[in-house]
Design a protein around this motif. Structure first.
Motif, PDB file in Angstrom:
ATOM      1  N   ALA A   1      35.940  33.872  66.106  1.00 14.83           N
ATOM      2  CA  ALA A   1      36.511  34.894  66.980  1.00 14.83           C
ATOM      3  C   ALA A   1      37.476  34.262  67.978  1.00 14.83           C
ATOM      4  CB  ALA A   1      35.399  35.625  67.722  1.00 14.83           C
TER       5      ALA A   1
ATOM      6  N   THR B   1      39.779  35.540  71.214  1.00 17.00           N
ATOM      7  CA  THR B   1      40.068  36.645  72.127  1.00 17.00           C
ATOM      8  C   THR B   1      41.457  36.464  72.710  1.00 17.00           C
ATOM      9  OG1 THR B   1      37.723  36.846  72.705  1.00 17.00           O
ATOM     10  CG2 THR B   1      39.301  37.874  74.194  1.00 17.00           C
TER      11      THR B   1
ATOM     12  N   ASP C   1      44.835  38.468  74.902  1.00 16.65           N
ATOM     13  CA  ASP C   1      45.167  39.553  75.826  1.00 16.65           C
ATOM     14  C   ASP C   1      46.424  40.305  75.425  1.00 16.65           C
ATOM     15  OD1 ASP C   1      42.971  39.015  77.458  1.00 16.65           O
ATOM     16  OD2 ASP C   1      44.069  37.438  78.528  1.00 16.65           O
TER      17      ASP C   1
ATOM     18  N   GLY D   1      38.635  44.526  72.269  1.00 16.97           N
ATOM     19  CA  GLY D   1      37.635  43.972  73.165  1.00 16.97           C
ATOM     20  C   GLY D   1      37.351  44.901  74.330  1.00 16.97           C
TER      21      GLY D   1
ATOM     22  N   SER E   1      41.506  43.477  76.028  1.00 22.19           N
ATOM     23  CA  SER E   1      41.707  42.316  75.166  1.00 22.19           C
ATOM     24  C   SER E   1      41.423  42.709  73.710  1.00 22.19           C
ATOM     25  CB  SER E   1      40.786  41.174  75.591  1.00 22.19           C
ATOM     26  OG  SER E   1      39.424  41.581  75.497  1.00 22.19           O
ATOM     27  N   THR E   2      41.777  41.826  72.819  1.00 25.74           N
ATOM     28  CA  THR E   2      41.543  42.040  71.391  1.00 25.74           C
ATOM     29  C   THR E   2      40.836  40.823  70.823  1.00 25.74           C
ATOM     30  OG1 THR E   2      43.555  43.368  71.208  1.00 25.74           O
ATOM     31  CG2 THR E   2      42.630  42.515  69.167  1.00 25.74           C
ATOM     32  N   VAL E   3      39.820  41.073  70.016  1.00 25.58           N
ATOM     33  CA  VAL E   3      39.100  39.987  69.356  1.00 25.58           C
ATOM     34  C   VAL E   3      39.562  39.930  67.899  1.00 25.58           C
ATOM     35  CG1 VAL E   3      36.861  39.073  68.664  1.00 25.58           C
ATOM     36  CG2 VAL E   3      37.113  40.228  70.876  1.00 25.58           C
TER      37      VAL E   3
END
Length: 214
Positions: free
Chosen positions: A121, A123, A125, A169, A178-180
């Motif tokens: 994973a 993470t 932004d 996220g 955010s995006t995972v």
């Protein structure tokens, strides 16, 4: 009776069933008809092939719960796919991502210990383009913290890494969502990526439309 009349009578004589030339001709006709019938029958044959109900991720087992049976005409290509006749394999996982409604290729399955990539994973932004979805390729750039409370020049760490999954996220007060991104990483690449994450590096993911590694 003259010789000419006798020769003409011989030529006009009704052919006998025992004539080898006639028998050979019949055999050739029958063989040709049988070949055409066989070819048409094979082309019209349908087989039950397993197809994914939903995306099957790398490392995920193929079970009755994530596949459907579909009838298709594949001809000579049938042997390359997982058929209902052969049944679902036990203990095998997807070595490659299998998209929704995609027929399950035999070469996409294998033992778990044959996996040479594992999902990690990341993470981020920044927003990702729509094309950066599961199954597409991205480049991961890493900027390590420097002594001036900033970050060093970004360096390419993961070229052409395949995305396994993209998940929005959580949002915290005063920060953007955010995006995972789950990317598939080889064992050789793993130490540098985990080290960058442990050192709180800034990791950026860029869609790689070419899809290849460098």
């Amino acid at each position: 009776m003259s010789a000419n009349t006798t020769a003409a009578a011989v030529r006009l004589k009704k052919p006998s069933w025992k004539d080898p030339r006639l028998l050979l001709g019949l055999l050739l006709v029958l063989a040709s008809v049988a070949g055409v019938v066989s070819l048409l029958g094979a082309a019209d044959r349908t087989a039950e092939i397993y197809a994914a109900k939903e995306p099957i991720a790398v490392g995920e087992k193929v079970t009755a719960g994530n596949v459907n049976r579909v009838k298709v005409r594949l001809g000579d290509l049938e042997s390359h796919y997982l058929t209902a006749e052969s049944g679902l394999p036990e203990g095998l996982v997807a070595l490659q991502r299998i998209g929704p409604d995609q027929l399950v290729p035999k070469e996409s399955l294998g033992k778990a210990d044959a996996l040479n990539r594992k999902p990690v994973a990341i993470t981020i932004d920044e927003a990702l383009p729509e094309q950066a979805a599961a199954g597409s390729r991205v480049d991961a750039w890493v900027a390590l913290p420097d002594a001036r409370n900033g970050f060093s020049e970004p360096k390419l760490l993961l070229p052409g890494a395949e995305i396994a999954e993209v998940t929005p996220g959580s949002t915290t007060l005063g920060s953007s969502r955010s995006t995972v991104v789950l990317v598939l990483v080889t064992d050789e690449q793993m130490p540098k990526l985990l080290g960058a994450q442990a050192n709180k590096a800034r990791i950026s993911v860029v869609w790689n439309p070419g899809g290849g590694t460098r």
